[in-house]
Scaffold this active site. Sequence first.
Site, PDB file in Angstrom:
ATOM      1  CG  ASN A 169      -8.419  25.016   0.951  1.00 50.43           C
ATOM      2  OD1 ASN A 169      -8.627  26.167   0.559  1.00 50.43           O
ATOM      3  ND2 ASN A 169      -9.248  24.019   0.670  1.00 50.43           N
ATOM      4  CB  THR A 195      -5.951  34.973   9.209  1.00 51.39           C
ATOM      5  OG1 THR A 195      -6.873  36.059   9.301  1.00 51.39           O
ATOM      6  CG2 THR A 195      -4.866  35.162  10.257  1.00 51.39           C
ATOM      7  CG  ASP A 230     -19.828  42.323   7.373  1.00 53.89           C
ATOM      8  OD1 ASP A 230     -19.597  41.305   6.686  1.00 53.89           O
ATOM      9  OD2 ASP A 230     -20.575  42.319   8.372  1.00 53.89           O
ATOM     10  N   GLY A 245     -14.777  29.850   0.097  1.00 51.68           N
ATOM     11  CA  GLY A 245     -14.726  29.646   1.539  1.00 51.68           C
ATOM     12  C   GLY A 245     -15.922  28.871   2.033  1.00 51.68           C
ATOM     13  CG  ASP A 247     -21.593  28.011   6.876  1.00 50.93           C
ATOM     14  OD1 ASP A 247     -21.735  27.363   5.814  1.00 50.93           O
ATOM     15  OD2 ASP A 247     -21.720  27.511   8.006  1.00 50.93           O
ATOM     16  CD  GLU A 264     -15.567  25.663  -3.559  1.00 45.00           C
ATOM     17  OE1 GLU A 264     -16.180  25.222  -2.556  1.00 45.00           O
ATOM     18  OE2 GLU A 264     -14.335  25.686  -3.655  1.00 45.00           O
ATOM     19  NE  ARG A 297      -7.996  17.802  -2.401  1.00 46.06           N
ATOM     20  CZ  ARG A 297      -8.692  16.662  -2.464  1.00 46.06           C
ATOM     21  NH1 ARG A 297      -8.779  15.872  -1.400  1.00 46.06           N
ATOM     22  NH2 ARG A 297      -9.285  16.304  -3.570  1.00 46.06           N
ATOM     23  CB  CYS A 298     -13.898  22.760  -1.574  1.00 46.87           C
ATOM     24  SG  CYS A 298     -13.614  24.256  -0.613  1.00 46.87           S
ATOM     25  CB  THR A 299     -12.916  18.829  -4.769  1.00 39.22           C
ATOM     26  OG1 THR A 299     -11.503  19.020  -4.663  1.00 39.22           O
ATOM     27  CG2 THR A 299     -13.544  20.024  -5.473  1.00 39.22           C
TER      28      THR A 299
END
Length: 496
Positions: A169, A195, A230, A245, A247, A264, A297-299
């Site tokens: 984002n 990506t 990984d 990101g 999980d 975060e 958005r995370c927020t």
Amino acid sequence: MAGTGVFADVLDGEVYKYYADGEWRASASGKTVAIVNPTTRQTQYRVQACTQEEVNKVMDAAKVAQKAWARTPLWKRAELLHKAAAILKEHKTPIAECLVKEIAKPAKDAVSEVVRSGDLVSYTAEEGVRILGEGKLLVSDSFPGNERNKYCLSSKVPLGVVLAIPPFNYPVNLAVSKIGPALIAGNSLVLKPPTQGAVAALHMVHCFHLAGFPKGLISCVTGKGSEIGDFLTMHPGVNCISFTGGDTGIAISKKAGMVPLQMELGGKDACIVLEDADLDLVAANIVKGGFSYSGQRCTAVKVVLIMEAVADTVVEKVNAKLAKLKVGPPEDDSDITPVVTESSANFIEGLVMDAKEKGATFCQEYRREGNLIWPLLLDHVRPDMRIAWEEPFGPVLPVIRINSVEEGIHHCNASNFGLQGCVFTRDINKAIMISDAMESGTVQINSAPARGPDHFPFQGLKDSGIGSQGITNSINMMTKVKSTVINLPSPSYTMG
């Protein structure tokens, strides 16, 4: 235009190259990764699918370059960062074009992200000179039982190689928020862009290339997470990981061992509305906080916890504002644009259908065309609905009516997330008390959650993250304290 002019070196035919040891290269794998335009749902770009061996070479080069970079004068590091910032802002248009086509970010917001990123890099250079230019002197007789026969000189030194992994984002802004602090602190930097957003990130990296940073200091590898994900995060050459990101970050943290982490990982940011709040201000911030960039958005405001007495009024005001939002393609500067992937849209639809089956009130008709989902407010949501707890990352917002402040705080704190939250009230005493009770990294009073300004501390609790971001905190996190102790043959006291 993207991939042309000064950016022509980044493109090889129809495939964008990766960046290693100061050069733009095609992967020996011969494979590519497709980037699908969220609006057209057609392949827009292709990037290299780097191999593990290429990652090894990048890490080796980063280690060598870092040693020389750590000896580079601090003022010179800052000078190069200022130069990169100016180049980044100068070429905001082609980079913004990539953001529009890769992640369906509205055109005006795409330009703002690039300009903001340039400002962040410049501020980082200045802040780094202030922070890293200072050391600390301790004398031994300040601790009981000691004479003044030891002098301790401490300073901040780089960690080594920093692995930066930003989200889709904000693939430019959240990349430079890691790159800038890492470089000013004397580290080298390996970037693994998302990506969706990779091409914008590659263009951004080219701005640092044009600024003249040493070869090997900055690298950007693209590819499939299943092949190099990984391998990157568990690589023995990595000395620090900065990840933004979902999980995936939890899995990384379990595998990282002793590597310092800055993470975060999302939020379910709660908006608590009291009876005495300015309801016009509340409605404006719910729409801004919950629906800008389609809620990706995370927020973003993810759940509204509102006192029953004012709920009807606020819902009416929010619905009136939602009706005025422009829905459509990002090129038209629409307020609501397609979400990033079809799988994201399907996930959001699953939350909506669960709420429908369990009796939520739909304030608008649910409407979807491809990846485009029209803004939707769900009223009378209950805790047994998935939307009450899960992060939709889309333009769908649940309203839970509460009868007490304690009920709102309980719901906020029962979440496994704790990134940000907000409270609306005219009583500053109540606001502070509620803020203290909310288990969130940041609580906004009378405003929607937001990351920024970029020098403010930004952190999450619980599953929302590890460590703190913000320019100053990031610089400190990407360094370690080094002490040198001078031992005197006898106690020394000045001035008599």
